[in-house]
Write an enzyme that holds these catalytic residues in place. Structure first.
Site, PDB file in Angstrom:
ATOM      1  N   CYS A 257       0.821  -1.220   0.000  1.00 14.63           N
ATOM      2  CA  CYS A 257       0.000   0.000   0.000  1.00 14.63           C
ATOM      3  C   CYS A 257       0.850   1.264   0.000  1.00 14.63           C
ATOM      4  O   CYS A 257       0.356   2.343  -0.298  1.00 14.63           O
ATOM      5  CB  CYS A 257      -0.967   0.000   1.179  1.00 14.63           C
ATOM      6  SG  CYS A 257      -0.174   0.138   2.780  1.00 14.63           S
TER       7      CYS A 257
ATOM      8  N   VAL B  78      11.953   8.141  -0.932  1.00 15.19           N
ATOM      9  CA  VAL B  78      12.728   6.903  -0.990  1.00 15.19           C
ATOM     10  C   VAL B  78      11.833   5.758  -0.491  1.00 15.19           C
ATOM     11  O   VAL B  78      11.296   4.981  -1.265  1.00 15.19           O
ATOM     12  CB  VAL B  78      14.032   7.003  -0.177  1.00 15.19           C
ATOM     13  CG1 VAL B  78      14.961   5.856  -0.556  1.00 15.19           C
ATOM     14  CG2 VAL B  78      14.724   8.337  -0.425  1.00 15.19           C
TER      15      VAL B  78
ATOM     16  N   MET C 205     -17.334 -15.758   8.963  1.00 22.62           N
ATOM     17  CA  MET C 205     -16.476 -14.580   9.163  1.00 22.62           C
ATOM     18  C   MET C 205     -15.201 -14.969   9.889  1.00 22.62           C
ATOM     19  O   MET C 205     -14.573 -14.151  10.542  1.00 22.62           O
ATOM     20  CB  MET C 205     -17.242 -13.501   9.915  1.00 22.62           C
ATOM     21  CG  MET C 205     -18.027 -14.003  11.094  1.00 22.62           C
ATOM     22  SD  MET C 205     -19.284 -12.826  11.573  1.00 22.62           S
ATOM     23  CE  MET C 205     -20.256 -13.815  12.706  1.00 22.62           C
TER      24      MET C 205
ATOM     25  N   GLU D 124     -18.445 -15.386  21.774  1.00 24.88           N
ATOM     26  CA  GLU D 124     -18.360 -14.151  22.555  1.00 24.88           C
ATOM     27  C   GLU D 124     -17.687 -14.267  23.926  1.00 24.88           C
ATOM     28  O   GLU D 124     -16.974 -13.365  24.342  1.00 24.88           O
ATOM     29  CB  GLU D 124     -19.771 -13.602  22.764  1.00 24.88           C
ATOM     30  CG  GLU D 124     -20.458 -13.173  21.493  1.00 24.88           C
ATOM     31  CD  GLU D 124     -21.835 -12.621  21.786  1.00 24.88           C
ATOM     32  OE1 GLU D 124     -22.655 -13.374  22.322  1.00 24.88           O
ATOM     33  OE2 GLU D 124     -22.072 -11.449  21.505  1.00 24.88           O
TER      34      GLU D 124
HETATM   35  C1  LIG Z   1       3.260   2.281   9.934  1.00 27.08           C
HETATM   36  C2  LIG Z   1       4.450   3.119  10.251  1.00 27.08           C
HETATM   37  C3  LIG Z   1       5.033   2.992  11.491  1.00 27.08           C
HETATM   38  C4  LIG Z   1       6.150   3.763  11.808  1.00 27.08           C
HETATM   39  N1  LIG Z   1       6.671   3.648  13.057  1.00 27.08           N
HETATM   40  C5  LIG Z   1       7.744   4.401  13.384  1.00 27.08           C
HETATM   41  C6  LIG Z   1       8.331   4.325  14.680  1.00 27.08           C
HETATM   42  O1  LIG Z   1       7.877   3.570  15.533  1.00 27.08           O
HETATM   43  N2  LIG Z   1       9.391   5.126  14.940  1.00 27.08           N
HETATM   44  C7  LIG Z   1       9.926   5.959  14.003  1.00 27.08           C
HETATM   45  O2  LIG Z   1      10.906   6.614  14.281  1.00 27.08           O
HETATM   46  N3  LIG Z   1       9.391   6.059  12.796  1.00 27.08           N
HETATM   47  C8  LIG Z   1       8.314   5.306  12.463  1.00 27.08           C
HETATM   48  N4  LIG Z   1       7.765   5.438  11.231  1.00 27.08           N
HETATM   49  C9  LIG Z   1       8.277   6.476  10.341  1.00 27.08           C
HETATM   50  C10 LIG Z   1       9.350   5.968   9.406  1.00 27.08           C
HETATM   51  O3  LIG Z   1      10.475   5.559  10.113  1.00 27.08           O
HETATM   52  C11 LIG Z   1       9.674   7.136   8.508  1.00 27.08           C
HETATM   53  O4  LIG Z   1       8.536   7.447   7.783  1.00 27.08           O
HETATM   54  C12 LIG Z   1      10.791   6.780   7.574  1.00 27.08           C
HETATM   55  O5  LIG Z   1      11.978   6.588   8.230  1.00 27.08           O
HETATM   56  C13 LIG Z   1      10.947   7.832   6.521  1.00 27.08           C
HETATM   57  O6  LIG Z   1      11.809   7.340   5.532  1.00 27.08           O
HETATM   58  P1  LIG Z   1      11.342   7.199   4.030  1.00 27.08           P
HETATM   59  O7  LIG Z   1      12.500   6.783   3.240  1.00 27.08           O
HETATM   60  O8  LIG Z   1      10.165   6.350   3.916  1.00 27.08           O
HETATM   61  O9  LIG Z   1      10.942   8.692   3.768  1.00 27.08           O
HETATM   62  P2  LIG Z   1      10.067   9.312   2.608  1.00 27.08           P
HETATM   63  O10 LIG Z   1       8.633   9.231   2.954  1.00 27.08           O
HETATM   64  O11 LIG Z   1      10.467   8.742   1.310  1.00 27.08           O
HETATM   65  O12 LIG Z   1      10.560  10.815   2.744  1.00 27.08           O
HETATM   66  C14 LIG Z   1      10.369  11.501   3.940  1.00 27.08           C
HETATM   67  C15 LIG Z   1      10.922  12.922   3.870  1.00 27.08           C
HETATM   68  O13 LIG Z   1      12.337  12.902   3.869  1.00 27.08           O
HETATM   69  C16 LIG Z   1      12.857  13.648   2.784  1.00 27.08           C
HETATM   70  N5  LIG Z   1      14.061  12.968   2.345  1.00 27.08           N
HETATM   71  C17 LIG Z   1      14.265  11.634   2.342  1.00 27.08           C
HETATM   72  N6  LIG Z   1      15.514  11.362   1.959  1.00 27.08           N
HETATM   73  C18 LIG Z   1      16.117  12.546   1.705  1.00 27.08           C
HETATM   74  C19 LIG Z   1      17.419  12.918   1.307  1.00 27.08           C
HETATM   75  N7  LIG Z   1      18.338  12.021   1.079  1.00 27.08           N
HETATM   76  N8  LIG Z   1      17.691  14.217   1.180  1.00 27.08           N
HETATM   77  C20 LIG Z   1      16.749  15.148   1.404  1.00 27.08           C
HETATM   78  N9  LIG Z   1      15.509  14.863   1.793  1.00 27.08           N
HETATM   79  C21 LIG Z   1      15.187  13.576   1.951  1.00 27.08           C
HETATM   80  C22 LIG Z   1      11.743  13.639   1.774  1.00 27.08           C
HETATM   81  O14 LIG Z   1      11.829  14.758   0.938  1.00 27.08           O
HETATM   82  C23 LIG Z   1      10.517  13.685   2.636  1.00 27.08           C
HETATM   83  O15 LIG Z   1      10.196  14.979   2.997  1.00 27.08           O
HETATM   84  C24 LIG Z   1       6.668   4.678  10.865  1.00 27.08           C
HETATM   85  C25 LIG Z   1       6.076   4.801   9.614  1.00 27.08           C
HETATM   86  C26 LIG Z   1       4.977   4.037   9.308  1.00 27.08           C
HETATM   87  C27 LIG Z   1       4.334   4.191   7.973  1.00 27.08           C
HETATM   88  S1  FES Z   2      -2.956  -2.134   3.813  1.00 25.70           S
HETATM   89 FE1  FES Z   2      -2.406  -2.037   5.877  1.00 25.70          FE
HETATM   90  S2  FES Z   2      -0.264  -2.038   5.725  1.00 25.70           S
HETATM   91 FE2  FES Z   2      -0.877  -1.885   3.691  1.00 25.70          FE
END
Ligand SMILES: Cc1cc2nc3c(=O)[nH]c(=O)nc-3n(C[C@H](O)[C@H](O)[C@H](O)COP(=O)(O)OP(=O)(O)OC[C@H]3O[C@@H](n4cnc5c(N)ncnc54)[C@H](O)[C@@H]3O)c2cc1C
Ligand code: FES
Ligand code: FES
Length: 1284
Positions: free
Chosen positions: A43, A212, A993, A1216
């Site tokens: 997703c 990323v 279910m 239940e």
């Molecule tokens: C279900 C879920 C649970 C999570 N639980 C936790 C948790 O318990 N603890 C926690 O700390 N985090 C948690 N997170 C957050 C997750 O760790 C961060 O969303 C993640 O680390 C972001 O990295 P990404 O590569 O996905 O970022 P992206 O979503 O790809 O980017 C995030 C931001 O960073 C910027 N960016 C990324 N790389 C660069 C770069 N090299 N230079 C400049 N800008 C950059 C992007 O422009 C954007 O603004 C959770 C996320 C989800 C969805």
């Molecule tokens: S639909 Fe729930 S984690 Fe993707």
């Protein structure tokens, strides 16, 4: 994937929070020249980000048509799939693990499943199935000694794991490439060729985010409405992936995933001197419980920092450890320290618009440097932290004198908080009690939050900040002593506070009665047969309503809901909405051809609000469009103007003030309560509040309405627990007779009571859309809308007065139950009745009075939820027992035993006769099997020797009424057809279910017809086959359906008897052909007329239930008094299910129900804004139990030698009752808190409401730290969230 008709991958939330969509992603890594596999949440994966990647979905690894993959086979055989909606995700997490690690350890399995939620099973059977891989690729090793031939499952003849059969990585994907550009309708996506290309793009498009992992940007686009017309995806830039070790530390490229960082650090910690690796160790501790495995695989370290979200865990510890960031732009590179100055506010940093984060440098620690990281979340794993912290202290060499200190907090404001004054104030001090005192004094000032602060829980957050420091203080004392510095030792009883709770893999025993030796081996009744759809569920072949392919011309409907809690609708302007490309029409009350209402027992509820709204989330209109996205986008553009009305209120207390109650108000009374109060030794008054609960079935509500274009006929493919009601409501809405409306229910991805009522309204709206447009219409609620619109379990408040003797015997109790019913009655009055009917539980309280009032508030209407008021009714009385025991200074189990029903012929408080023998047997066995007495002593010993950790143990009995107290619902019907080839098709009125109703129905048919289960099929539940069926609810589905199937099969056998007698040696197929030739009807309906239950509320009497299911449960927990965290240690359940029809399914119901109760009583917390808007609208805000919450020992025993002459083959309903057992954790926690409070000299009673969240546990453990944080005057401020 739906375009490719690959529907095995499920969609449960869209936010990375449930794991239902898990797939395996493989990429060629040119740096290591290896193909890397990882699990990922589909997703959150933009399709364009998959260039060069191979994606394997559940369909890719095995199927029932070709060959199952061993992972699919074993989860199914181990009974790890109930509703099956989470199963493909579980399978893919495990499959990916095996691709990387063909001989996984238990810990590997545990870690692999951290990001997968299951709402049905309680996880134990899933893990049991997967444990069988621990022995290696070709051997089968049973993870627990219980997994044997006589256990619930066996692995005889299962497929061995053969890695040589795995799909190979397509070689054509190994090549690199230049810059890629994808242009969509709304977004342009660039994937730069290399670093310089990235910098070019960055300079040219300074507003474009760098995506990323997409785990931050993706959810923000999806849920917060962020729009990015251009995205730069630097995932393939090699420089951002490098890891390099130097003398001073390690440098990670910013695009390294958190899993890669974790793995690298794990290796380093094993390799390096502990003194050098303190920072790495602290980071590792954080990474272990940060998010789930799939998120860690995708999320990057750079993204985590640059998201600048204070809930994210890494920045604090990285800042405390003096890490630096290497930033690069076309103009050159610069290095900046990662600290509070780098962050400009929530979601903002001082990164220049043309800059990119190249890498992060993490230094090695120095010998006199001590570093720690802390986090506390609502759930220990896979949950954002409420507060996190990073702390580092440097000492003058060889001394305990502080040279420098840096402490950072996250979750204490919009951005990283550096407590500068505290740190500076402590420099030069010795690390001793004096420093601790001073630190806490300074910290308390510096971390104070205004009571209105965003996120709420302000007192808790401040206290947590102090507690973290105290933990740090103790850790450092220990380490200094280890280095030979003469600091004062910590008291021994403090030490346990330093060990983090260990997340373990649940193990357990399950005992059940084997069928008698004389039972034919062909007769499946009573045997632990696998759920009949388990293999289809494990392969992703099982179809749920949203898996059905689009009907030609199909449209999508999206609801428009009220944003006001109580207001007049002045106008609705949908002109903008209809301008959205793809929008087809807007629907409101005036489009309804029949009646704009859902009628149920004389209660009406509008489908579309016409003039006035009475809650946030009420449906006021709907937009129909060509696609889901277009419908959603258009719905967001509908402008509604309101005129606010008063009064507006949400809480039970406010409703009491306004005397706002629904009718009828109920009362039950036995004996003479008022008189009895005059005869007791003591009287106690109190109250107990229980919060509500969200169903969180993994499959959200929805349907497809298909107009047949003739005579007003309409087919609905719908996820409903009550097909007949849905049919009726749709008929009324369209002004069409029920015989023109057909509801088809293949299966539900979980229901738990939540798919009885609201789904009928949604169906009526979708049917209206189909009627208006003449086209098929699909409706699939988003998770957030599902939570907002359909609501859940009622919050309850019980106010009581109880009179008792000094030995704990209760002579009188007077309880008033208030439930929050929300804005419409729905099923609330019946739910309240069930609470009252369960208020005695297993206790003979001779004078007992209960009043039940359903409060009318301006919240979405609460509805049925597994247990249907039973758990609430039972919990209040258990709370009373708990209080009485505490007041008398007696062990709670003694007080329970002394009050328990014991006469063979006992009467409930509503004068229903019953025999409590089996309840008492459950209780006795539970105490014995759990080794209760000696464990209670061990708990006392533990509490006496541990200051900051406390334990509690609690056991409760259970008497739970089965069947509907509305007698006419106690009926079941079935249709059984035998075809000429001898195959059998069973239809019945129940809905599958996950509870296994179809499996049990087939077992029953197999026994009577004498044909193997494989020759019997159940296609769907269909109102055209079995009319007027009762809902699958009240734990009565199998009783009703089972009897009806039995009846139909017996009729058929009677007809076949002459043929069978005439040709005794023939086979079944031959008999059937002969019967056909003799013109014997091979189709029969079956019917079960259940008991005529009813209650005369005036007289306080009546046989409300068909019979009672009994049980007992004992749980032990440990709490961390400093953080409020708790660990469920062990649970033993003894359950009387009569003679189980299928012990595997029944144990599954017991475990699954218990775990849902675990959530209800400990972690699931719904939060509403002061304006009545639900804040918790997805798995990231609302936490259901995950694998880490399951007690490592969860033992379930089905009571032996139990009979139930009332129900099918002497079985009992079980769906239940076990939910209530979650309360054992609550009361055990309360006991543990009481032990903690005694350390502070607080011996009296104290209030604790359910759920016992981390916040409530910590706040109740009053100590020197809690005293330092001022408590704001209630009512003097507007809180972030209210208790409704
Ligand atoms: C279900 C879920 C649970 C999570 N639980 C936790 C948790 O318990 N603890 C926690 O700390 N985090 C948690 N997170 C957050 C997750 O760790 C961060 O969303 C993640 O680390 C972001 O990295 P990404 O590569 O996905 O970022 P992206 O979503 O790809 O980017 C995030 C931001 O960073 C910027 N960016 C990324 N790389 C660069 C770069 N090299 N230079 C400049 N800008 C950059 C992007 O422009 C954007 O603004 C959770 C996320 C989800 C969805
Ligand atoms: S639909 Fe729930 S984690 Fe993707
Ligand atoms: S089987 Fe796991 S959610 Fe239903």
């Amino acid at each position: 994937m739906s375009a490719a008709r690959l529907t095995g991958t499920k969609y449960g939330c869209g936010s990375g929070g449930c794991g239902a969509c898990t797939v395996m992603l493989s990429r060629y890594d040119p740096l290591s020249a290896r193909v890397l596999h990882c699990s990922a949440n589909a997703c959150l994966l933009p399709v364009v980000s998959l260039h060069g990647a191979a994606v394997v979905t559940v369909e890719g690894i095995g199927s029932t048509k070709t060959k199952l993959h061993p992972v699919q086979e074993r989860i199914a055989k181990a009974h790890g799939s109930q509703c099956g909606f989470c199963t493909p995700g579980m399978v893919m997490s495990m499959y990916t693990l095996l691709r990387n690690q063909p001989q996984p350890s238990l810990e590997d399995i545990r870690e692999a499943l951290t990001g997968n939620l299951c709402r049905c099973t309680g996880y134990r059977p899933i893990v049991d199935g997967f444990k069988t891989f621990c022995g290696g690729p070709s051997t089968l090793c049973n993870g627990s000694s219980d997994v044997s031939q006589t256990s619930l499952f066996h692995m005889n003849g299962v497929l061995p794991l053969d890695p040589s059969q795995d799909l190979i990585f397509p070689p054509e994907l190994m090549g690199g490439g230049g810059r890629l550009c994808f242009q969509g309708n709304r977004v342009k996506w660039f994937s730069p060729a290399d670093l310089s290309d990235l910098l070019e793009l960055r300079a040219a498009h300074p507003n474009a985010p760098l995506v990323v992992g997409n785990t931050n940007v993706g959810p923000n686009m999806m849920f917060k409405g962020d729009v990015h017309p251009l995205i730069i995806s630097p995932g393939s830039v090699m420089e951002l992936h490098t890891v390099s070790w130097g003398k001073k530390g390690v440098t990670f490229g910013s695009a390294c995933s958190l899993s890669e960082v974790k793995e690298e650090l794990q290796g380093a910690v094993g390799r390096l001197d502990p003194e050098e690796s303190r920072v790495f160790q602290a980071l590792l501790n954080t990474l272990r419980c940060l998010a789930g495995k799939q998120i860690r695989n995708m999320a990057t370290v750079g993204g985590n920092i640059l998201s600048a979200d204070p809930k994210y865990d890494l920045s604090c510890i990285l800042a405390a450890a003096d890490c630096t960031l290497q930033l690069v732009s076309k103009g050159g590179t610069r290095e900046v320290p990662l600290n509070e100055k780098f962050f400009a506010g929530f979601g903002r940093t001082h990164l220049r618009a043309d800059e990119v984060l190249l890498s992060l440098h993490i230094p090695r620690s120095q010998p006199w440097e001590f570093v720690s990281a802390f986090r506390q979340a609502q759930r220990r794993e896979f949950a954002f932290s409420i507060v996190n912290a990073g702390m580092k202290v440097v000492f003058k060499e060889g001394t305990d004198t502080v040279q420098s200190l840096s402490i950072f907090y996250g979750g204490m404001g919009p951005t990283l908080l550096r407590v500068k004054r505290t740190c500076e104030g402590l420099v030069g001090m010795s690390w001793n009690e004096g420093l601790l005192e001073e630190a806490c004094r300074l910290l308390a000032e510096e971390v104070a939050l205004p009571p209105t602060a965003h996120g709420g829980k302000t007192e808790f957050r401040s206290i947590l900040s102090l507690s973290f420091f105290f933990k740090f203080y103790m850790q450092v004392v220990q380490e200094l002593r280890e280095k030979g510095v003469g600091v004062a030792d910590l008291p021994l009883e403090y030490l346990s506070a330093l060990k983090p709770f260990k997340n373990e893999v649940p193990q357990g025993h399950q005992t059940f009665q084997m069928v008698s030796e004389i039972q034919s081996s062909k007769d499946p009744v009573g045997r632990p047969r696998v759920h009949i759809a388990a293999f289809q569920q494990a392969t992703g072949e099982a179809k749920y309503y949203d898996d059905l392919p689009a009907v030609s011309g199909e449209l999508f409907v999206f609801m428009v809901t009220s944003t006001r809690a109580h207001a007049k609708i002045i106008s609705m302007d949908f002109s903008e909405a209809l301008r959205v490309p793809g929008a087809v029409t807007f629907l409101s009350a005036r489009d309804v051809p029949g009646q704009n209402r859902r009628l149920w027992f004389n209660n009406t509820e509008e489908l579309f609000a016409e003039e006035e709204v009475c809650c946030v989330g009420q449906i006021i209109g709907a937009v129909v469009a060509e696609s889901r996205e277009q419908a959603k986008r258009a719905a967001e553009r509908v402008r509604v103007t309101y005129d606010d009305l008063s009064p507006v209120f949400f809480t039970i207390e406010e409703a009491i003030q306004h005397q706002s109650f629904f009718n009828p108000k109920r009362k039950l009374e036995r004996g003479n309560v008022d008189e009895a109060f005059g005869k007791v030794d003591r009287i106690l008054e109190g109250e107990m509040y229980m919060g509500g609960q969200e169903h969180f079935y993994m499959e959200t509500q929805g349907l497809i309405a298909v107009p047949r274009g003739e005579d007003g006929e309409m087919d609905l493919y719908v996820a409903t627990q009550h097909a007949a009601f849905t049919q009726e409501v749709v008929g009324h809405t369209l002004g069409v007779d029920s015989n023109k409306i057909t509801c088809h229910v293949k299966r539900l991805g979980g229901g738990f009571g939540g798919k009885v009522m609201k789904i009928a309204s949604l169906s009526a709206i979708a049917a209206t859309a189909a009627y208006k447009t003449g086209r098929a219409v699909r409706c699939v609620l988003d998770r957030g809308d599902d939570m907002l619109i359909t609501s859940g379990r009622h919050p309850f408040l019980g106010k009581y007065k109880v009179g008792f003797m000094n030995d704990g015997t209760i002579l009188a109790a007077d309880i008033t139950y208030y439930s929050n019913g929300g804005s419409t009655l729905d099923e609330s009055s019946f739910i309240m009745e069930k609470a009252l009917l369960h208020m005695d539980n297993g206790y003979k309280i001779p004078n007992l009075r209960g009043h039940g009032l359903v409060c009318k508030t301006h919240l979405p209407s609460y509805t049925a939820f597994r247990g249907f008021g039973g758990p609430q009714g039972l919990t209040i009385i258990e709370s009373i027992l708990h209080e009485v025991a505490a007041e008398c200074g007696l062990p709670a189990e003694e007080v329970r035993a002394v009050n328990m029903y014991s006469e063979e012929e006992s009467y409930t408080h509503h004068r229903q006769p019953f025999c409590p023998r089996d309840m008492v047997r459950c209780w006795d066995e539970c105490l014995e099997k759990s080794d209760y007495s000696s464990r209670r002593l061990a708990v006392q010993h533990f509490n006496a020797t541990n200051r900051w950790r406390k334990r509690g143990i609690c056991a409760v009995p259970l008497k739970f009424g089965i069947g509907f107290s509305k007698g006419f619902y106690n009926q079941g019907a079935a249709l059984v057809n035998i075809y000429k080839d001898g195959s059998v098709l069973v239809s019945h009125g129940g809905t599958e279910m996950g509870q296994g109703i179809n499996t049990k129905a087939v077992q029953i048919a197999s026994r009577i017809l004498g044909v193997p289960m494989s020759s019997i099929h159940i296609k769907e539940t269909c109102t055209g086959n079995v009319p007027n069926a009762a809902p699958s609810a009240a734990s009565f589905g199998t009783d009703a359906v089972g009897m009806a199937v039995k009846d139909a099969c017996e009729k058929l056998m009677k007809r076949l008897e002459p043929v069978m007698k005439a040709y005794p040696k023939w086979t079944w197929s031959q008999w059937i052909v002969e019967a056909y030739c003799q013109k014997i009807s091979l189709s029969a309906t079956g019917f079960f007329m259940g008991p005529h239950t009813s209650v005369d509320w005036e007289k306080s009497e009546g046989a409300a239930y068909y019979y009672f299911t009994f049980g007992a449960c004992c749980s032990e927990v440990e709490i961390d008094c400093l953080t409020g965290d708790h660990k469920n240690i062990r649970t033993d359940i003894v359950m009387d299910v009569g003679k189980s029809l299928n012990p595997a399914l029944d144990v599954g119901q017991v475990e699954g129900g218990f775990v849902q109760g675990l959530g209800l009583y400990t972690i699931e917390e719904l939060q509403f804004s002061p304006d009545g808007a639900l804040r918790t609208r997805g798995p990231n805000q609302y936490k259901i139990p995950a694998l880490c919450d399951i007690p490592p020992q969860l033992n379930v025993h089905l009571l032996a030698d139990s009979q139930n002459p009332n129900a099918i083959y002497s079985s009992k309903g079980i769906g239940e009752p076990p939910v209530f057992f979650g309360c054992t954790l609550f009361f055990a926690i309360k006991e543990a808190i009481a032990a903690a409070r005694r350390e502070s000299g607080l011996n009296g009673r104290f209030a604790l409401s359910s759920p016992a969240t981390v916040e409530k546990i910590r706040m109740a453990c009053v100590d020197r730290f809690t005293e330092m944080v001022p408590c704001p005057e209630p009512g003097s401020f507007t809180p972030w969230a209210i208790n409704v």
